[in-house]
Design a protein around this motif. Structure first.
Motif, PDB file in Angstrom:
ATOM      1  N   SER A   1      37.221  46.374  46.388  1.00  0.00           N
ATOM      2  CA  SER A   1      35.946  46.264  47.090  1.00  0.00           C
ATOM      3  C   SER A   1      34.795  46.020  46.117  1.00  0.00           C
ATOM      4  O   SER A   1      33.915  45.198  46.378  1.00  0.00           O
ATOM      5  CB  SER A   1      35.700  47.537  47.891  1.00  0.00           C
ATOM      6  N   VAL A   2      34.816  46.709  44.994  1.00  0.00           N
ATOM      7  CA  VAL A   2      33.739  46.569  44.014  1.00  0.00           C
ATOM      8  C   VAL A   2      33.858  45.251  43.246  1.00  0.00           C
ATOM      9  O   VAL A   2      32.882  44.526  43.076  1.00  0.00           O
ATOM     10  CB  VAL A   2      33.738  47.766  43.031  1.00  0.00           C
ATOM     11  N   GLN A   3      35.056  44.917  42.789  1.00  0.00           N
ATOM     12  CA  GLN A   3      35.222  43.753  41.939  1.00  0.00           C
ATOM     13  C   GLN A   3      35.182  42.431  42.701  1.00  0.00           C
ATOM     14  O   GLN A   3      34.757  41.422  42.148  1.00  0.00           O
ATOM     15  CB  GLN A   3      36.534  43.833  41.163  1.00  0.00           C
ATOM     16  N   TYR A   4      35.661  42.423  43.919  1.00  0.00           N
ATOM     17  CA  TYR A   4      35.778  41.163  44.646  1.00  0.00           C
ATOM     18  C   TYR A   4      34.830  41.020  45.834  1.00  0.00           C
ATOM     19  O   TYR A   4      34.244  39.977  46.040  1.00  0.00           O
ATOM     20  CB  TYR A   4      37.214  40.957  45.130  1.00  0.00           C
ATOM     21  N   MET A   5      34.734  42.042  46.650  1.00  0.00           N
ATOM     22  CA  MET A   5      34.079  41.857  47.939  1.00  0.00           C
ATOM     23  C   MET A   5      32.576  42.090  47.941  1.00  0.00           C
ATOM     24  O   MET A   5      31.891  41.657  48.852  1.00  0.00           O
ATOM     25  CB  MET A   5      34.748  42.742  48.985  1.00  0.00           C
ATOM     26  N   ARG A   6      32.039  42.739  46.938  1.00  0.00           N
ATOM     27  CA  ARG A   6      30.592  42.981  46.914  1.00  0.00           C
ATOM     28  C   ARG A   6      29.796  41.805  46.361  1.00  0.00           C
ATOM     29  O   ARG A   6      28.591  41.729  46.561  1.00  0.00           O
ATOM     30  CB  ARG A   6      30.275  44.230  46.104  1.00  0.00           C
ATOM     31  N   VAL A   7      30.471  40.923  45.643  1.00  0.00           N
ATOM     32  CA  VAL A   7      29.816  39.766  45.034  1.00  0.00           C
ATOM     33  C   VAL A   7      30.460  38.514  45.613  1.00  0.00           C
ATOM     34  O   VAL A   7      31.690  38.430  45.701  1.00  0.00           O
ATOM     35  CB  VAL A   7      30.002  39.781  43.493  1.00  0.00           C
TER      36      VAL A   7
ATOM     37  N   GLN B   1      32.292  35.323  45.917  1.00  0.00           N
ATOM     38  CA  GLN B   1      33.263  34.748  45.002  1.00  0.00           C
ATOM     39  C   GLN B   1      33.175  33.220  44.970  1.00  0.00           C
ATOM     40  O   GLN B   1      32.690  32.594  45.904  1.00  0.00           O
ATOM     41  CB  GLN B   1      34.682  35.171  45.403  1.00  0.00           C
ATOM     42  N   THR B   2      33.688  32.654  43.885  1.00  0.00           N
ATOM     43  CA  THR B   2      33.718  31.200  43.742  1.00  0.00           C
ATOM     44  C   THR B   2      34.768  30.622  44.687  1.00  0.00           C
ATOM     45  O   THR B   2      35.644  31.348  45.185  1.00  0.00           O
ATOM     46  CB  THR B   2      34.082  30.800  42.304  1.00  0.00           C
ATOM     47  N   ALA B   3      34.703  29.347  44.895  1.00  0.00           N
ATOM     48  CA  ALA B   3      35.670  28.680  45.770  1.00  0.00           C
ATOM     49  C   ALA B   3      37.087  28.855  45.242  1.00  0.00           C
ATOM     50  O   ALA B   3      38.028  29.052  46.023  1.00  0.00           O
ATOM     51  CB  ALA B   3      35.325  27.200  45.900  1.00  0.00           C
TER      52      ALA B   3
ATOM     53  N   VAL C   1      38.369  31.386  43.406  1.00  0.00           N
ATOM     54  CA  VAL C   1      38.824  32.757  43.653  1.00  0.00           C
ATOM     55  C   VAL C   1      39.132  32.933  45.138  1.00  0.00           C
ATOM     56  O   VAL C   1      40.126  33.566  45.503  1.00  0.00           O
ATOM     57  CB  VAL C   1      37.785  33.789  43.164  1.00  0.00           C
ATOM     58  N   LYS C   2      38.308  32.357  46.003  1.00  0.00           N
ATOM     59  CA  LYS C   2      38.561  32.459  47.440  1.00  0.00           C
ATOM     60  C   LYS C   2      39.877  31.786  47.799  1.00  0.00           C
ATOM     61  O   LYS C   2      40.641  32.314  48.613  1.00  0.00           O
ATOM     62  CB  LYS C   2      37.406  31.843  48.232  1.00  0.00           C
ATOM     63  N   ARG C   3      40.178  30.646  47.188  1.00  0.00           N
ATOM     64  CA  ARG C   3      41.459  29.981  47.440  1.00  0.00           C
ATOM     65  C   ARG C   3      42.613  30.890  47.019  1.00  0.00           C
ATOM     66  O   ARG C   3      43.613  31.008  47.738  1.00  0.00           O
ATOM     67  CB  ARG C   3      41.549  28.658  46.682  1.00  0.00           C
ATOM     68  N   GLN C   4      42.481  31.521  45.874  1.00  0.00           N
ATOM     69  CA  GLN C   4      43.527  32.420  45.394  1.00  0.00           C
ATOM     70  C   GLN C   4      43.717  33.609  46.333  1.00  0.00           C
ATOM     71  O   GLN C   4      44.854  33.986  46.630  1.00  0.00           O
ATOM     72  CB  GLN C   4      43.200  32.909  43.985  1.00  0.00           C
ATOM     73  N   LEU C   5      42.616  34.184  46.781  1.00  0.00           N
ATOM     74  CA  LEU C   5      42.712  35.330  47.686  1.00  0.00           C
ATOM     75  C   LEU C   5      43.283  34.920  49.045  1.00  0.00           C
ATOM     76  O   LEU C   5      44.041  35.680  49.655  1.00  0.00           O
ATOM     77  CB  LEU C   5      41.356  36.008  47.844  1.00  0.00           C
ATOM     78  N   LYS C   6      42.958  33.734  49.517  1.00  0.00           N
ATOM     79  CA  LYS C   6      43.529  33.254  50.779  1.00  0.00           C
ATOM     80  C   LYS C   6      45.031  33.053  50.642  1.00  0.00           C
ATOM     81  O   LYS C   6      45.785  33.304  51.586  1.00  0.00           O
ATOM     82  CB  LYS C   6      42.836  31.971  51.231  1.00  0.00           C
ATOM     83  N   THR C   7      45.476  32.630  49.467  1.00  0.00           N
ATOM     84  CA  THR C   7      46.909  32.498  49.213  1.00  0.00           C
ATOM     85  C   THR C   7      47.586  33.865  49.283  1.00  0.00           C
ATOM     86  O   THR C   7      48.675  33.997  49.854  1.00  0.00           O
ATOM     87  CB  THR C   7      47.156  31.841  47.836  1.00  0.00           C
TER      88      THR C   7
END
Length: 68
Positions: A36-42, A44-46, A48-54
């Motif tokens: 939550s702190v490292q990813y979701m509060r800021v 993200q770049t396109a 990183v979002k692609r990686q998280l969607k994967t």
């Protein structure tokens, strides 16, 4: 309580695939609070979002296979 607007597309994508943010954190090997702190509060770049969607797709597919 104010609604979180950062990474709203990721949150919606996870919800659409019935994946909780804590499931993503677990898949990445971190605690939900760290995720939550490292990813979701800021926002993200396109990339990183692609990686998280994967990761979200991987979790959803694994669940479908377990249910079959």
């Amino acid at each position: 309580m104010a609604r979180l607007s950062t990474n709203a597309d990721l949150r919606a994508y996870a919800t659409a695939h019935r994946v909780l943010l804590r499931d993503i954190a677990e898949e990445l090997g971190m605690t939900p609070s760290t995720f939550s702190v490292q990813y979701m509060r800021v926002e993200q770049t396109a990339e990183v979002k692609r990686q998280l969607k994967t990761v979200i797709k991987k979790i959803a597919e694994a669940r479908r296979e377990m249910e079959a």
